[in-house]
Design a protein around this motif. Structure first.
Motif, mmCIF file in Angstrom:
data_model
loop_
_atom_site.group_PDB
_atom_site.id
_atom_site.type_symbol
_atom_site.label_atom_id
_atom_site.label_comp_id
_atom_site.label_asym_id
_atom_site.label_seq_id
_atom_site.Cartn_x
_atom_site.Cartn_y
_atom_site.Cartn_z
ATOM 1 N N LYS A 108 10.382 -0.550 -7.325
ATOM 2 C CA LYS A 108 9.793 -1.085 -5.871
ATOM 3 C C LYS A 108 9.673 -2.773 -5.704
ATOM 4 C CE LYS A 108 7.417 2.168 -3.750
ATOM 5 N NZ LYS A 108 7.616 2.278 -2.007
ATOM 6 N N GLU A 117 7.477 -0.638 7.634
ATOM 7 C CA GLU A 117 6.179 -0.873 7.374
ATOM 8 C C GLU A 117 5.599 -1.968 8.045
ATOM 9 O OE1 GLU A 117 4.771 -0.663 3.392
ATOM 10 O OE2 GLU A 117 6.218 0.611 2.995
ATOM 11 N N PHE A 160 0.271 -1.611 -5.188
ATOM 12 C CA PHE A 160 1.359 -2.351 -6.148
ATOM 13 C C PHE A 160 1.878 -3.686 -5.553
ATOM 14 C CE2 PHE A 160 3.768 0.571 -3.391
ATOM 15 C CZ PHE A 160 4.837 -0.018 -2.891
ATOM 16 N N VAL A 182 0.778 -1.221 -0.035
ATOM 17 C CA VAL A 182 -0.159 -0.008 -0.079
ATOM 18 C C VAL A 182 0.730 1.342 0.100
ATOM 19 C CG1 VAL A 182 -1.773 1.182 1.262
ATOM 20 C CG2 VAL A 182 -1.576 -1.261 1.389
ATOM 21 N N THR A 198 4.520 3.262 4.559
ATOM 22 C CA THR A 198 5.209 3.870 5.510
ATOM 23 C C THR A 198 4.809 5.033 6.103
ATOM 24 O OG1 THR A 198 7.656 3.941 5.539
ATOM 25 C CG2 THR A 198 6.746 4.982 3.954
ATOM 26 N N GLU A 213 11.863 2.041 3.725
ATOM 27 C CA GLU A 213 10.380 2.621 4.233
ATOM 28 C C GLU A 213 9.978 1.324 5.407
ATOM 29 O OE1 GLU A 213 7.812 3.032 0.796
ATOM 30 O OE2 GLU A 213 8.727 4.492 0.166
ATOM 31 N N ASP A 271 10.197 -1.687 2.869
ATOM 32 C CA ASP A 271 9.788 -1.692 1.286
ATOM 33 C C ASP A 271 10.851 -1.005 0.715
ATOM 34 O OD1 ASP A 271 8.764 -0.995 -1.118
ATOM 35 O OD2 ASP A 271 7.217 0.210 -0.586
HETATM 36 ZN ZN ZN Z 1 6.154 1.508 1.086
#
Ligand code: ZN
Length: 203
Positions: A106, A56, A28, A6, A175, A54, A85
């Motif tokens: 990503k 999370e 994604f 997310v 994040t 990031e 992430d």
């Molecule tokens: Zn992220």
């Protein structure tokens, strides 16, 4: 298994990247090849000069489901975890500018760090879990699931409209602010409610 991520789920992070607040959750995917194997370092890929961490909260799906109503979503997970992430921010910005998909920035090999999972029964509420990330012993990110724009059960309802959730799938829930660049030899440690959930070296 698949990883559903997310984006833009914390207002302060949207502000720091100058992004627009979305009307619906931004989703994604990462393939399973993105996962860093246990005890391996994160290796900075040659195609980026600006890899960001990031941190999370993660949700591990324990039951197959599609079109899950928010009020039943809690039945689809028993464990909450923490991860990173990793994002090639320079590449992501280029892709965003061109309106192209984000996957190369990503979902590359090593872009998903998955730490320990804890039974959700350890928490009074999954909507009030505090977590943080330390880089070389300094706290760089602090978050709390109470600040999510879409809470965990709402995310499960939304995600399962598009993607059937299967046993072992993992949701990266977005994040908080404080994202930043990683450098070779960095040490990154993640904490839920002050307890360490992962430790990873950067190479
Ligand atoms: Zn992220």
């Amino acid at each position: 298994m698949k990883i559903i991520c997310v984006g833009r789920n914390y207002a302060a992070h949207i502000a720091e990247l100058d992004s627009e607040r979305p009307k619906d959750p931004v989703l994604f995917l990462k393939p399973d090849s993105a996962i860093i194997l246990k005890n391996n370092p994160f290796v900075i890929p040659e195609f980026s000069q600006d890899i960001h961490y990031e941190v999370e909260l993660l949700v591990k799906i324990n039951k197959i489901g599609k079109h899950i109503d928010q009020k039943f979503a809690h039945k689809y997970y028993d464990e909450i975890g923490l991860g990173i992430d990793f994002t090639a921010r320079d590449l992501q910005n280029k892709l965003k500018d061109k309106g192209l998909p984000w996957e190369k920035s990503k979902a590359f090999d090593g872009s998903a760090l998955i730490g320990n999972f804890l039974p959700k029964t350890e928490f009074l509420s999954v909507d009030a879990i505090s977590f943080s990330l330390e880089r070389n012993g300094e706290v760089v990110q602090q978050g709390n699931s109470s600040l999510m724009l879409w809470k965990i059960d709402a995310l499960i309802e939304y995600i399962s409209k598009y993607f059937t959730l299967k046993i072992g799938d993992i949701i990266f829930t977005g994040t908080p602010s404080g994202v930043g660049k990683v450098f070779p030899n960095d040490s990154l440690k993640g904490f839920i409610e002050g307890k360490e959930q992962f430790s990873v070296k950067v190479k």
